[in-house]
Design an enzyme around this catalytic site. Structure first.
Site, PDB file in Angstrom:
ATOM      1  N   LYS A  13       1.153  -1.032   0.168  1.00  0.00           N
ATOM      2  CA  LYS A  13       0.128   0.210   0.190  1.00  0.00           C
ATOM      3  C   LYS A  13       0.877   1.520   0.158  1.00  0.00           C
ATOM      4  CE  LYS A  13      -2.163  -1.344   3.602  1.00  0.00           C
ATOM      5  NZ  LYS A  13      -1.146  -2.859   4.048  1.00  0.00           N
ATOM      6  N   ARG A  87     -10.030   1.300   8.257  1.00  0.00           N
ATOM      7  CA  ARG A  87      -9.382  -0.610   8.852  1.00  0.00           C
ATOM      8  C   ARG A  87     -10.802  -1.763   9.804  1.00  0.00           C
ATOM      9  NH1 ARG A  87      -2.799   0.331   8.847  1.00  0.00           N
ATOM     10  NH2 ARG A  87      -2.560  -1.798   9.257  1.00  0.00           N
ATOM     11  N   ARG A 126      12.116  -5.403   4.958  1.00  0.00           N
ATOM     12  CA  ARG A 126      11.450  -4.578   4.210  1.00  0.00           C
ATOM     13  C   ARG A 126      12.487  -3.503   4.886  1.00  0.00           C
ATOM     14  NH1 ARG A 126       6.069  -1.951   5.349  1.00  0.00           N
ATOM     15  NH2 ARG A 126       5.967  -2.788   7.451  1.00  0.00           N
ATOM     16  N   ARG A 160      11.195  -0.895  11.188  1.00  0.00           N
ATOM     17  CA  ARG A 160       9.703  -1.395  12.017  1.00  0.00           C
ATOM     18  C   ARG A 160       9.679  -1.911  12.624  1.00  0.00           C
ATOM     19  NH1 ARG A 160       5.219   0.283   7.983  1.00  0.00           N
ATOM     20  NH2 ARG A 160       4.132  -1.022  10.122  1.00  0.00           N
ATOM     21  N   ARG A 171      -1.118  -8.780  13.729  1.00  0.00           N
ATOM     22  CA  ARG A 171      -1.543  -7.907  12.060  1.00  0.00           C
ATOM     23  C   ARG A 171      -2.025  -8.487  11.129  1.00  0.00           C
ATOM     24  NH1 ARG A 171       4.312  -5.521  10.574  1.00  0.00           N
ATOM     25  NH2 ARG A 171       2.741  -4.421   9.177  1.00  0.00           N
TER      26      ARG A 171
HETATM   27  P1  AP5 Z   1       4.664  -2.026   1.615  1.00  0.00           P
HETATM   28  O1  AP5 Z   1       4.315  -0.696   0.441  1.00  0.00           O
HETATM   29  O2  AP5 Z   1       5.188  -0.761   2.763  1.00  0.00           O
HETATM   30  O3  AP5 Z   1       3.475  -2.156   2.646  1.00  0.00           O
HETATM   31  P2  AP5 Z   1       1.918  -1.755   3.013  1.00  0.00           P
HETATM   32  O4  AP5 Z   1       1.258  -2.383   2.416  1.00  0.00           O
HETATM   33  O5  AP5 Z   1       2.880  -1.143   3.090  1.00  0.00           O
HETATM   34  O6  AP5 Z   1       2.302  -2.727   4.836  1.00  0.00           O
HETATM   35  P3  AP5 Z   1       2.718  -1.526   5.900  1.00  0.00           P
HETATM   36  O7  AP5 Z   1       3.300  -2.767   7.022  1.00  0.00           O
HETATM   37  O8  AP5 Z   1       3.102  -0.674   6.472  1.00  0.00           O
HETATM   38  O9  AP5 Z   1       1.131  -2.233   6.501  1.00  0.00           O
HETATM   39  P4  AP5 Z   1       0.304  -2.376   7.387  1.00  0.00           P
HETATM   40  O10 AP5 Z   1      -0.988  -2.142   7.447  1.00  0.00           O
HETATM   41  O11 AP5 Z   1       0.525  -3.172   8.178  1.00  0.00           O
HETATM   42  O12 AP5 Z   1       1.043  -0.774   8.211  1.00  0.00           O
HETATM   43  P5  AP5 Z   1       0.321   0.685   8.775  1.00  0.00           P
HETATM   44  O13 AP5 Z   1       1.808   1.263   8.796  1.00  0.00           O
HETATM   45  O14 AP5 Z   1      -0.757   0.606   8.191  1.00  0.00           O
HETATM   46  O15 AP5 Z   1       5.426  -2.812   1.332  1.00  0.00           O
HETATM   47  C1  AP5 Z   1       5.873  -4.129   2.522  1.00  0.00           C
HETATM   48  C2  AP5 Z   1       7.617  -4.585   1.894  1.00  0.00           C
HETATM   49  O16 AP5 Z   1       7.014  -4.722   0.154  1.00  0.00           O
HETATM   50  C3  AP5 Z   1       8.650  -3.982   1.289  1.00  0.00           C
HETATM   51  O17 AP5 Z   1       9.998  -3.147   1.064  1.00  0.00           O
HETATM   52  C4  AP5 Z   1       8.262  -3.088  -0.171  1.00  0.00           C
HETATM   53  O18 AP5 Z   1       9.820  -2.647  -1.115  1.00  0.00           O
HETATM   54  C5  AP5 Z   1       8.196  -4.632  -0.487  1.00  0.00           C
HETATM   55  N1  AP5 Z   1       6.743  -4.343  -1.545  1.00  0.00           N
HETATM   56  C6  AP5 Z   1       5.835  -3.304  -2.039  1.00  0.00           C
HETATM   57  N2  AP5 Z   1       5.206  -4.310  -3.288  1.00  0.00           N
HETATM   58  C7  AP5 Z   1       6.140  -5.016  -3.524  1.00  0.00           C
HETATM   59  C8  AP5 Z   1       5.895  -5.914  -4.830  1.00  0.00           C
HETATM   60  N3  AP5 Z   1       4.858  -5.820  -6.120  1.00  0.00           N
HETATM   61  N4  AP5 Z   1       6.689  -6.922  -5.130  1.00  0.00           N
HETATM   62  C9  AP5 Z   1       7.701  -6.772  -4.388  1.00  0.00           C
HETATM   63  N5  AP5 Z   1       7.868  -6.608  -3.050  1.00  0.00           N
HETATM   64  C10 AP5 Z   1       7.176  -5.919  -2.382  1.00  0.00           C
HETATM   65  O19 AP5 Z   1      -0.209   0.581  10.446  1.00  0.00           O
HETATM   66  C11 AP5 Z   1       0.625  -0.094  11.814  1.00  0.00           C
HETATM   67  C12 AP5 Z   1      -0.138  -0.415  12.623  1.00  0.00           C
HETATM   68  O20 AP5 Z   1      -0.569   1.661  13.060  1.00  0.00           O
HETATM   69  C13 AP5 Z   1      -1.246  -1.450  12.775  1.00  0.00           C
HETATM   70  O21 AP5 Z   1      -0.455  -2.641  12.571  1.00  0.00           O
HETATM   71  C14 AP5 Z   1      -2.285  -0.632  13.866  1.00  0.00           C
HETATM   72  O22 AP5 Z   1      -1.352  -0.938  15.087  1.00  0.00           O
HETATM   73  C15 AP5 Z   1      -1.386   1.235  13.586  1.00  0.00           C
HETATM   74  N6  AP5 Z   1      -2.442   1.743  12.763  1.00  0.00           N
HETATM   75  C16 AP5 Z   1      -3.362   2.153  11.518  1.00  0.00           C
HETATM   76  N7  AP5 Z   1      -3.964   2.803  10.837  1.00  0.00           N
HETATM   77  C17 AP5 Z   1      -4.616   2.176  11.616  1.00  0.00           C
HETATM   78  C18 AP5 Z   1      -6.113   2.304  11.740  1.00  0.00           C
HETATM   79  N8  AP5 Z   1      -6.568   2.782  10.153  1.00  0.00           N
HETATM   80  N9  AP5 Z   1      -6.475   2.423  12.396  1.00  0.00           N
HETATM   81  C19 AP5 Z   1      -6.399   1.084  13.490  1.00  0.00           C
HETATM   82  N10 AP5 Z   1      -5.045   1.166  13.959  1.00  0.00           N
HETATM   83  C20 AP5 Z   1      -4.182   1.704  12.626  1.00  0.00           C
END
Ligand code: AP5
Length: 214
Positions: A13, A87, A126, A160, A171
């Site tokens: 994402k 979410r 990552r 992270r 997660r």
């Molecule tokens: P990346 O693009 O970083 O993936 P992502 O989907 O953004 O993954 P996140 O881990 O950031 O998602 P998340 O939803 O767990 O975390 P968030 O920060 O929102 O890609 C991942 C890796 O793969 C990278 O190394 C990239 O280079 C590689 N990659 C990407 N595309 C690729 C491809 N096509 N092929 C190969 N490799 C690829 O949330 C973190 C925490 O915050 C949550 O756990 C929760 O505690 C809290 N939180 C955040 N939002 C909310 C909410 N709305 N409600 C409640 N809690 C929340």
């Protein structure tokens, strides 16, 4: 155009949101990034969310809806990319109401489909640039050989605290229990656009572009 990037942790994402920002002048609103900024700010809210995030659980709806509400008051630019929000069904309802209040609406919900094995491999490899947040991956997008970020030239890279197998299990469970019901929610509203998130980064970007331009 306002869109949601919906998918499990590691689906890509954040990676795709940055491509859309560059290509289409849209604004990425990542609740994960906002919460990580809050936890380093030393505020009481930041301290409360840090432990929840490290454990891989979801932060309360009230907090994240408040964060998004603040951002929607700013410049709309080329539209918003909601990354990691909503979410829960409560967050989805709140987003619909907030957009309506601002005289706008949701155009598409891009569901990024990636299987669990690939998610674990991606997340445990990552790292991100400490200055601009550019996302790297030891296997698929390594940090340049000169040790400088290709986007900003920064030389500090971080991993992270929640990018470990234990937090990732939680997660993923949170995603399947609380977030995946949004797939049906947006399908019923005629907004859902599934894409294959398993392809290479450019191939996924191209598929998303096709969906958004349809
Ligand atoms: P990346 O693009 O970083 O993936 P992502 O989907 O953004 O993954 P996140 O881990 O950031 O998602 P998340 O939803 O767990 O975390 P968030 O920060 O929102 O890609 C991942 C890796 O793969 C990278 O190394 C990239 O280079 C590689 N990659 C990407 N595309 C690729 C491809 N096509 N092929 C190969 N490799 C690829 O949330 C973190 C925490 O915050 C949550 O756990 C929760 O505690 C809290 N939180 C955040 N939002 C909310 C909410 N709305 N409600 C409640 N809690 C929340």
């Amino acid at each position: 155009m306002n869109i949601i990037l919906l998918g499990p942790p590691g689906a890509g994402k954040g990676t795709q949101a940055r491509i859309l920002e560059e290509g289409r002048g849209m604004i990425q609103l990542s609740t994960g990034d906002m919460l990580r900024a809050a936890r380093t700010s030393g505020t009481e809210m930041g301290q409360r969310v840090a432990a929840i995030m490290d454990a891989g659980e979801l932060v309360t709806d009230e907090i994240v809806i408040g964060l998004i509400e603040e951002k929607l008051n700013g410049d709309h630019g080329g539209g918003f990319i909601f990354d990691g929000f909503p979410r829960t069904l409560a967050q989805a309802d709140a987003l619909g109401e907030l957009l309506e209040k601002h005289g706008t609406s949701l155009d598409a919900v891009v569901e990024m489909r990636v299987d669990d094995d690939a998610l674990v491999a991606r997340i445990t490899a990552r790292s991100t640039c400490g200055d601009c947040g550019e996302v790297y991956n030891d296997l698929t997008k390594p940090i340049p050989a000169d040790g400088k970020c290709s986007n900003c030239g920064g030389t500090e890279f971080k991993r992270r605290a929640d990018d470990n197998e234990e937090s990732l299990k939680v997660r993923l469970m949170e995603y399947y229990k609380k977030t995946s019901p949004l797939i049906g929610y947006y399908y019923a509203k005629g907004k859902l656009a599934p894409v294959d998130g398993l392809g290479e980064i450019d191939a996924v970007a191209s598929e998303i572009s096709t969906v958004l331009d349809a």
